[in-house]
Write an enzyme that holds these catalytic residues in place. Structure first.
Site, PDB file in Angstrom:
ATOM      1  N   HIS A 153       0.872  -1.177   0.000  1.00 21.69           N
ATOM      2  CA  HIS A 153       0.000   0.000   0.000  1.00 21.69           C
ATOM      3  C   HIS A 153       0.907   1.223   0.000  1.00 21.69           C
ATOM      4  CE1 HIS A 153      -3.265  -2.683   1.957  1.00 21.69           C
ATOM      5  NE2 HIS A 153      -3.440  -2.616   0.652  1.00 21.69           N
ATOM      6  N   GLU A 193       1.586   3.295   3.150  1.00 24.95           N
ATOM      7  CA  GLU A 193       2.083   2.619   4.354  1.00 24.95           C
ATOM      8  C   GLU A 193       3.590   2.449   4.163  1.00 24.95           C
ATOM      9  OE1 GLU A 193      -0.350  -0.855   5.048  1.00 24.95           O
ATOM     10  OE2 GLU A 193      -2.190   0.290   4.725  1.00 24.95           O
ATOM     11  N   HIS A 211       3.271  -3.762   6.483  1.00 23.60           N
ATOM     12  CA  HIS A 211       2.201  -2.774   6.334  1.00 23.60           C
ATOM     13  C   HIS A 211       2.232  -1.794   7.506  1.00 23.60           C
ATOM     14  CE1 HIS A 211      -0.353  -4.696   3.067  1.00 23.60           C
ATOM     15  NE2 HIS A 211       0.579  -5.612   3.293  1.00 23.60           N
ATOM     16  N   GLU A 242       1.909  -5.665  10.519  1.00 23.39           N
ATOM     17  CA  GLU A 242       1.480  -4.270  10.681  1.00 23.39           C
ATOM     18  C   GLU A 242       2.388  -3.650  11.739  1.00 23.39           C
ATOM     19  OE1 GLU A 242      -0.991  -2.895   8.987  1.00 23.39           O
ATOM     20  OE2 GLU A 242      -2.071  -4.614   8.135  1.00 23.39           O
TER      21      GLU A 242
END
Length: 454
Positions: free
Chosen positions: A83, A86, A197, A288
């Site tokens: 992404h 990110e 991410h 994440e």
């Protein structure tokens, strides 16, 4: 600092670390070229394709044989910036490259052991076009999607999506960045992977999607290798400075032990980690790593220190379990032999690569293996497997097959001919897989029936 001065200093000090800031795509490309040129014995730079706007998707491979696969040496990869907004992963992977090279040049044991026993591939940005459009808002910045406005982590084939959905999108119609990764997975036998991410702090593991059938346990979607995935997620979480607390971000969590089953967190169709696992035999986590998708640059040194130990410890887990080759009755390594672990019926059977190799990430314990290859007897062996990461090597065991007079060969659950994943030596062209006609078998059939009922 001018680019010419930067290059001069880099050539004088080959292990120069990048400063902590967000580098442009062109700066990343320049840095990767410089690292590769200065360290040709342990690094190799290559591109897996181009973005929609034509930017190269550069990968740096690190190891004592960086240009080609070595039998017995597992392939590992990190992917960041899927992404475009990110962005922490870009910084972390560039710092990791510098740290691995520096450690090897300084003869530090940890780096020598990693690079001697592992081939590590690092893709700092999978979505350079999205990054170019990103702004610095913590959670709602633009740039998530690629240049065509597509979320790349919703663009992969999904075995749970059903036959009708898959036929709507042929491989040639998928986004350029998605196709590049799919082709990449056909050129290497990746064993373990993670994609980085932002927007939360948690280690997420497959499945991300579900047929809402017998794979569900509570509200989680469970893989046959769930124990391994939970272990891998905890390795990252517990080696991270604070992820294991599980409640670091106000708008996400809490996550027990700092980990979560992807589907339990939220269902996701067409995700990259499920695709890696189902079709490419590569166990992948989604990491994440920051509450804010675009952390302030002043926070970057601390965020690197939070993740440094975990990034290295996770690579080491590629040495879990068992590895080896499968040989036919004449002593020749065979491709596409099925290596099945009793009690772990994968949707796509794990098969040997073009070198006759297999890799199975397994926790310490006793396991029964069934090895199948046309024209040969089914081989069954029970083996006790130790913990390999501390020795930087999984247990090695070769399977020797015996020819049979029977022409019958029954493959285990194989829902699609797409499961017969063809690997090609680097530089060769990957064959486009056949259509999804077999997906109605097993999992795909369940999904279609449910769609008719609902």
């Amino acid at each position: 600092m001018s680019s010419s001065l930067f290059l001069l200093l880099f050539l004088l000090v080959p292990t120069l670390m990048l400063e902590f800031r967000y580098h442009s795509n062109s700066e990343i490309e320049q840095y990767l070229h410089q690292v590769s040129s200065a360290n040709p014995d342990i690094t190799h730079l290559y591109s897996i394709g181009k973005s929609v706007k034509g930017q190269q998707l550069w990968v740096l491979a690190l190891g004592v044989s960086p240009r080609r696969h070595t039998v017995g040496v597992p392939e590992f990869k990190y992917v960041a910036n899927m992404h475009g907004n990110e962005v922490l992963g870009r910084v972390l992977l560039l710092q990791l490259i510098g740290e691995l090279v520096r450690g090897y040049r300084d003869n530090e044991t940890w780096s020598l052991q990693l690079l001697n026993g592992t081939r590590i591939h690092i893709l700092p940005t999978m979505n350079p076009d999205g990054f170019d459009e990103a702004d610095t808002h913590c959670l709602f910045s633009q740039g998530r999607f690629n240049y065509n406005g597509v979320d790349l982590n919703r663009g992969f084939p999904d075995v749970f999506a059903g036959l009708r959905k898959q036929q709507e999108l042929n491989e040639e119609q998928r986004e350029a960045e998605v196709r590049a990764v799919m082709d990449w997975l056909r050129t290497e036998t990746f064993v373990l992977s993670a994609n980085l991410h932002g927007g939360a702090v948690v280690a997420s593991y497959p499945y991300d999607n579900s047929n809402r059938g017998f794979d569900l346990m509570g509200v989680a979607s469970i893989t046959p290798d769930d124990d391994v995935f939970v272990h891998l997620a905890k390795v990252y979480s517990y080696n991270h400075a604070s992820m294991k607390q599980g409640n670091l971000c106000e708008d996400s969590g809490p996550f027990r032990d700092g980990i979560t089953n992807g589907y339990h967190w939220y269902p996701l169709e067409g995700g990259m980690q499920d695709y890696n696992y189902v079709w490419a035999q590569c166990l992948e986590l989604t990491l994440e790593l920051s509450c804010c998708k675009f952390p302030h640059w002043k926070e970057l040194p601390a965020l690197w220190m939070d993740n440094k130990k975990a990034l290295l410890a996770y690579i080491q887990q590629v040495h879990l379990g068992i590895k080896g080759q499968v040989f036919d009755s004449s002593g020749t390594p065979v491709q596409k032999a099925v290596v099945e672990v009793e009690g772990r019926r994968n949707m796509c059977p794990f098969r040997t690569n073009q070198y006759g190799e297999y890799y199975r990430l397994l926790l310490p314990g006793t396991y029964t293996f069934r090895v199948m290859y046309p024209g040969h007897e089914v081989l069954t062996e029970t083996l006790s497997i130790p913990y390999g990461p501390d020795q930087y090597s999984a247990m090695k065991h070769n399977f020797m097959l015996r020819r049979t007079t029977s022409a019958t060969f029954h493959s285990p659950a194989d829902p699609s001919s797409s499961c017969n994943y063809t690997l090609h030596p680097k530089g060769g062209s990957a064959t486009t897989r056949s259509t999804w006609s077999g997906l109605t078998v097993g999992f795909g059939l369940v999904t279609l029936l449910q769609s008719l009922i609902e």
